[in-house]
Write a protein that holds these residues in place. Structure first.
Motif: not given
Length: 342
Positions: A68-74
Motif C-alpha cells: 500500500r505504497i506507491s511504486q516509485p516510492s518502493l
C-alpha cells in the motif's frame, strides 16, 4: 568496567583456562551482538520487509500494491537498500524482477530475521488479543466456526472466563501461508493436507471423503451412481498448484491409481460463484468435494465416487513449529480432539 567486560582477562600462569561457564558464554554472545549491531544503525526493518515482499511478489508493482505504497516510492526504498549494501539486489526486466547473485546471498542471510524478531517480541510480550489467520480457498463455513470456537474458546477457558483473542481471518493462498507464518504476518494458517512446506505444526479439523459434484443440468446428474467409465469423459474442475500445493497433486494421482486419469480444469477456488458458474456452463465438467460442502446448494448435486477408498479432503490449522502459537495449538487440539502433529 561494564558488565560486558567483567571476567574477560588473562588466567594466572601455570593454570589451564577452564571452559566458559554458561553465564560467561551468555555474556560473550551479548558482546558479539553489540559489536554486530554497531554496523546496522542505518538499517530499517521496513527495508527488509520491502525487499522480501518484492521477492515474493515477483514485481515491484505487485509488491507496492500489497504494501500500500506507491511504486516509485518502493523503487526508491529498494535503491537505498542497494546503496547501503553496495550491491544490486535485483535484475529488472519487462517481466518483473529476478534476484542477482548478491540478492540471493542477501536473501539467504536475512529471510529469518523478521520471524526471529517477531518470536523475540512474542516471548517477552503478553498473549496478543488479535490473531491474524490465513485461510486457503474453498474452506467451508463450518470449519471456520470450529477453528474460531477452538482457538478463541480455549484461550478464554484458560483465562478463567476472560474474553479470548479475536481471530482476524483473511484469504491467503496455501502457497503463501508458510512464508507469512515464518515472518509472523499470520499466526495460524488453514490449508489442505498434505502440506509440502517443512517446519509446520498442524491440527486436522476436517476429514471427509470426496465425491463428485455436478450441476443439476449436467447430463449425468440424474444418475444415482456413477462409474469410472462415466467419469472418463469428464474434465475435473480443480485447484491450481499455487492454491493447494501438495493436495493439488496428491488427489489426481490417487484418482489415476483408481482408474480415472482426469483432465484438469483449474478455476479460482476462492470465488464460489465462479465455481458454480463453471459447472453450470460446461457440459463435460465435474468437481470433487465432500458432500457436506455442497448439500445445501440447490444448483448442485453430489454423487459418491465408485470406490470404497475415495480420496479425502483434510483441512488443518497450522502454525510455525516450535513457536508459542504451535504450543498453544497443541493444547487446543488436545481439548478439541483434533489430531495433532508437532
Amino acid at each position: 568496567m561494564s558488565v560486558l567486560d567483567e571476567r574477560i582477562g588473562p588466567f594466572p600462569l601455570g593454570r589451564a583456562a577452564p571452559g566458559p561457564s554458561p553465564e560467561e558464554s551468555h555474556q560473550e554472545e551479548i558482546q558479539r551482538a553489540v559489536a554486530h549491531a554497531e554496523h546496522v544503525d542505518d538499517f530499517d526493518m521496513r527495508h527488509l520487509r520491502y525487499f522480501l515482499t518484492v521477492v515474493r511478489s515477483g514485481t515491484v508493482s505487485a509488491a507496492a500494491k500489497e504494501l500500500r505504497i506507491s511504486q516509485p516510492s518502493l523503487s526508491q526504498q529498494i535503491k537505498r537498500l542497494e546503496q547501503r549494501i553496495g550491491a544490486s539486489l535485483f535484475v529488472r526486466s519487462s517481466r518483473g524482477v529476478e534476484l542477482t547473485a548478491g540478492g540471493r546471498a542477501f536473501l539467504k542471510e536475512i529471510q529469518s530475521i523478521p520471524g526471529q524478531l517477531r518470536s523475540a517480541i512474542a516471548a517477552a510480550a503478553p498473549t496478543p488479543t488479535l490473531w491474524p489467520v490465513g485461510v486457503c480457498g474453498g474452506v467451508p463455513a463450518q470449519v471456520l466456526t470450529e477453528v474460531q470456537n477452538g482457538l478463541a474458546g480455549q484461550s478464554a477457558h484458560q483465562g478463567r472466563g476472560r474474553t479470548g483473542p479475536h481471530l482476524r481471518m483473511r484469504s491467503v493462498s496455501a502457497a503463501d501461508q508458510p512464508e507469512l507464518l515464518e515472518h509472523g504476518e499470520i499466526v495460524f494458517g488453514i490449508m489442505r493436507l498434505p502440506v509440502t512446506a517443512p517446519r509446520l505444526s498442524r491440527a486436522v479439523v476436517w476429514d471427509e471423503p470426496l465425491g463428485v459434484v455436478l450441476s443439476t443440468t449436467h447430463p449425468l446428474a440424474a444418475r444415482p451412481r456413477l462409474t469410472w467409465e462415466d467419469l472418463s469423459t469428464q474434465r475435473l474442475l480443480w485447484y491450481d498448484e499455487g492454491c493447494a500445493p501438495g493436495y493439488a497433486d496428491a488427489v489426481p494421482a490417487q484418482l489415476t491409481a483408481l482408474g480415472w486419469k482426469a483432465v484438469l480444469h483449474p478455476v479460482d477456488q476462492d470465488q464460489r460463484a465462479l465455481f458454480v458458474h463453471a459447472l453450470q456452463t460446461t457440459r463435460d465438467l465435474v468437481a470433487l468435494r465432500p458432500s457436506v460442502a455442497v448439500m445445501d446448494d440447490p444448483q448442485l448435486v453430489w454423487r459418491p465416487l465408485p470406490t470404497a477408498s475415495a480420496p479425502r479432503e483434510r483441512l488443518a490449522v497450522t502454525a510455525l513449529a516450535g513457536s508459542r502459537a504451535a504450543r498453544y495449538l497443541g493444547r487446543v487440539a488436545t481439548q478439541c480432539g483434533w489430531p495433532y502433529r508437532a
